[in-house]
Design an enzyme around this catalytic site. Structure first.
Site, short mmCIF file in Angstrom:
data_model
loop_
_atom_site.label_atom_id
_atom_site.label_comp_id
_atom_site.label_asym_id
_atom_site.label_seq_id
_atom_site.Cartn_x
_atom_site.Cartn_y
_atom_site.Cartn_z
N LYS A 1 0.94 -1.11 0.12
CA LYS A 1 -0.03 -0.15 -0.01
C LYS A 1 0.86 1.26 -0.06
O LYS A 1 1.91 1.34 0.83
CB LYS A 1 -0.97 -0.06 1.40
CG LYS A 1 -1.82 1.01 1.15
CD LYS A 1 -3.00 0.66 2.70
CE LYS A 1 -3.81 1.86 2.67
NZ LYS A 1 -4.39 2.79 1.46
N GLY A 2 0.59 2.21 -0.86
CA GLY A 2 1.32 3.44 -0.66
C GLY A 2 0.23 4.71 -0.55
O GLY A 2 -0.87 4.56 -0.13
N SER A 3 0.60 5.81 -0.85
CA SER A 3 -0.11 6.93 -0.56
C SER A 3 -1.27 7.05 -1.49
O SER A 3 -2.27 7.44 -1.00
CB SER A 3 0.70 8.27 -0.78
OG SER A 3 2.08 7.88 -1.24
N PHE A 4 -1.26 6.48 -2.73
CA PHE A 4 -2.45 6.51 -3.47
C PHE A 4 -3.00 5.33 -3.99
O PHE A 4 -4.15 5.28 -4.28
CB PHE A 4 -2.11 7.51 -4.62
CG PHE A 4 -2.08 8.96 -4.39
CD1 PHE A 4 -3.18 9.89 -4.35
CD2 PHE A 4 -0.71 9.61 -4.06
CE1 PHE A 4 -2.76 11.17 -3.61
CE2 PHE A 4 -0.70 10.78 -3.83
CZ PHE A 4 -1.67 11.51 -3.76
N VAL B 1 -2.05 -2.31 -3.75
CA VAL B 1 -1.74 -3.39 -4.77
C VAL B 1 -1.98 -4.75 -4.20
O VAL B 1 -1.75 -5.01 -3.29
CB VAL B 1 -0.32 -3.14 -4.98
CG1 VAL B 1 0.01 -4.15 -6.17
CG2 VAL B 1 0.24 -1.85 -5.60
N LYS C 1 -3.05 -2.86 -9.38
CA LYS C 1 -2.88 -1.65 -8.38
C LYS C 1 -4.25 -0.64 -8.55
O LYS C 1 -4.50 -0.46 -9.81
CB LYS C 1 -1.84 -0.80 -8.92
CG LYS C 1 -1.62 0.57 -8.12
CD LYS C 1 -0.02 1.20 -8.39
CE LYS C 1 0.22 2.41 -7.65
NZ LYS C 1 1.05 3.20 -7.89
N ASP D 1 10.11 9.62 -8.43
CA ASP D 1 10.00 9.15 -7.36
C ASP D 1 10.93 7.96 -6.92
O ASP D 1 10.36 6.61 -6.57
CB ASP D 1 8.66 8.63 -6.88
CG ASP D 1 8.22 8.71 -5.21
OD1 ASP D 1 9.08 8.97 -4.63
OD2 ASP D 1 7.16 8.15 -5.10
P1 ATP Z 1 3.83 5.50 -3.04
O1 ATP Z 1 3.61 5.66 -1.48
O2 ATP Z 1 5.38 5.17 -3.11
O3 ATP Z 1 3.53 6.83 -4.00
P2 ATP Z 1 2.00 3.97 -4.41
O4 ATP Z 1 0.82 3.99 -3.75
O5 ATP Z 1 1.97 4.53 -5.64
O6 ATP Z 1 3.30 4.04 -3.59
P3 ATP Z 1 3.38 1.59 -5.49
O7 ATP Z 1 4.58 1.95 -5.13
O8 ATP Z 1 3.02 1.28 -6.92
O9 ATP Z 1 2.05 2.40 -4.97
O10 ATP Z 1 3.10 -0.04 -4.86
C1 ATP Z 1 3.19 -0.22 -3.34
C2 ATP Z 1 4.11 -1.24 -3.08
O11 ATP Z 1 3.16 -2.57 -3.52
C3 ATP Z 1 5.10 -1.39 -3.58
O12 ATP Z 1 6.07 -0.67 -2.81
C4 ATP Z 1 5.49 -2.83 -3.41
O13 ATP Z 1 5.74 -3.46 -2.06
C5 ATP Z 1 4.11 -3.54 -3.76
N1 ATP Z 1 3.96 -3.71 -5.45
C6 ATP Z 1 3.57 -2.94 -6.32
N2 ATP Z 1 3.68 -3.27 -7.42
C7 ATP Z 1 3.96 -4.55 -7.46
C8 ATP Z 1 3.86 -5.74 -8.43
N3 ATP Z 1 3.84 -5.62 -9.84
N4 ATP Z 1 4.28 -6.81 -7.92
C9 ATP Z 1 4.48 -6.91 -6.32
N5 ATP Z 1 4.67 -6.00 -5.65
C10 ATP Z 1 3.99 -5.09 -6.01
#
Ligand code: ATP
Ligand code: MG
Length: 174
Positions: A11-14, A17, A32, A126
């Site tokens: 899980k990230g900010s937006f 997954v 995602k 990023d």
């Molecule tokens: P941020 O807070 O960096 O903006 P975000 O919400 O944009 O994050 P991502 O960084 O794309 O989200 O994904 C969050 C996490 O999910 C990743 O750090 C990773 O651990 C996991 N993840 C994302 N995509 C995949 C994938 N294709 N396969 C396995 N794990 C994944």
């Protein structure tokens, strides 16, 4: 209708997954789920998410491959390849040491990605070990995939982009 949602991968900010299984092929992939609210945090009034556009178009061995997407009123649902060995961040924390040859091998892939993106007028904005996944480890060589194009955009020479993006611990002071 087309995918079975299995477990949460991150899980990230937006986005959140999930690991998913495509029903017609029984292949495992990642999905995602990105809230459409993110569109209001971009540095132009974009109507469509650059992350999807770029991940589906790109063709580089070290960048996550996007396959297809779905959308409803609230979210985008981006289907990508599944990477099973976790974040480079965790990998570094869990190993006793990484030697210079291994670091060099990682860095070479990373600058190859940056060069490919810049040649295609794309900035990531990023890059950090949480957004780099370990694809495989062969003979001590760590093969990586760069993920998370949530803050990426296209640039034009001579035109500044003004989004305050990135991650606090990694962001350049300027
Ligand atoms: P941020 O807070 O960096 O903006 P975000 O919400 O944009 O994050 P991502 O960084 O794309 O989200 O994904 C969050 C996490 O999910 C990743 O750090 C990773 O651990 C996991 N993840 C994302 N995509 C995949 C994938 N294709 N396969 C396995 N794990 C994944
Ligand atoms: Mg991320």
């Amino acid at each position: 209708d087309e995918y079975t949602i299995l477990n949460k991968l991150g899980k990230g900010s937006f986005g959140t997954v999930y690991k998913v299984e495509q029903k017609k092929s029984n292949l495992f992939r990642a999905m995602k789920v990105i809230s459409k609210e993110i569109l209001t945090y971009q540095d132009d009034d974009q109507q469509f998410l650059k992350e999807i556009e770029i991940l589906m178009k790109q063709d580089h061995i070290n960048i996550l491959k996007g396959y297809e997407y779905f959308e409803d009123n609230l979210n985008y649902y981006l289907i990508t390849e599944l990477i099973t060995k976790g974040e480079l961040y965790e990998y570094i924390l869990n190993c006793d040491k990484i030697d210079e040859a291994q670091v060099r091998y990682i860095f070479k892939q990373l600058i190859s990605v940056v060069s490919y993106l810049h040649k295609n007028q794309i900035i990531h904005r990023d890059l950090k070990p949480e957004n780099i996944l370990v694809d495989s480890v062969i003979d001590n060589n760590i093969n990586i995939k760069v993920i998370d194009f949530g803050t990426c955009n296209f640039f034009k020479k001579g035109k500044n982009l003004n989004l305050q993006g990135g991650s606090p611990y990694y962001i350049a002071p300027e």
